[in-house]
Motif scaffolding. Sequence first.
Motif: not given
Length: 174
Positions: A15-21, A73-76
């Motif tokens: 998994l990479g970085k989060a995208l959006g909210l 986003r925080e959970s991601a």
Amino acid sequence: MSSRSKDRKILLGTLGKALGLKGLLYFKYHGSDPKNLLNFDYLFLEDKTKIKFLEVTFRKKRLVVLIRGVQDRESAEELKNKDIFIKENQLPILDSENYYWYQLEGLVVENIQGKNLGKISRMLETGANDVIDVRPSKNSIDNRERLIPYLREEVIKKVDLTKGKIYVEWHESY
């Protein structure tokens, strides 16, 4: 090779970085068809936490996933850089002439003249055909790295998972 545990973990990607909210994450997938990820009832994080992909899409040519229970986003962000696995027994069974790449990695490569060329360190996807990256091993004839095309019948003569060997039509000087 057949003595491996059937519940061993197979790395699917990271998994990479989060995208959006809304909890979307980029995903670096090591497989060929990302839509297959939706077919699994569950996947695993390294700590054995079960997860389920609800959505698999592309954004600007990058794979993006939505995971059940990840809604912001925080959970991601908490999942960033986490590896995703399945258990070997979750994989669809292939016919006797096809293999998963992980099954080939580590096999001894022997040419039809009986020379040990080394071991498969990884598989490469080149577009035209797959390639086996053969690295020298303790019992190989030399210290050369070889890139051998994975062309069944023409180059790949036999795969024997039980013996842990792959037999190739490949001269030692190539």
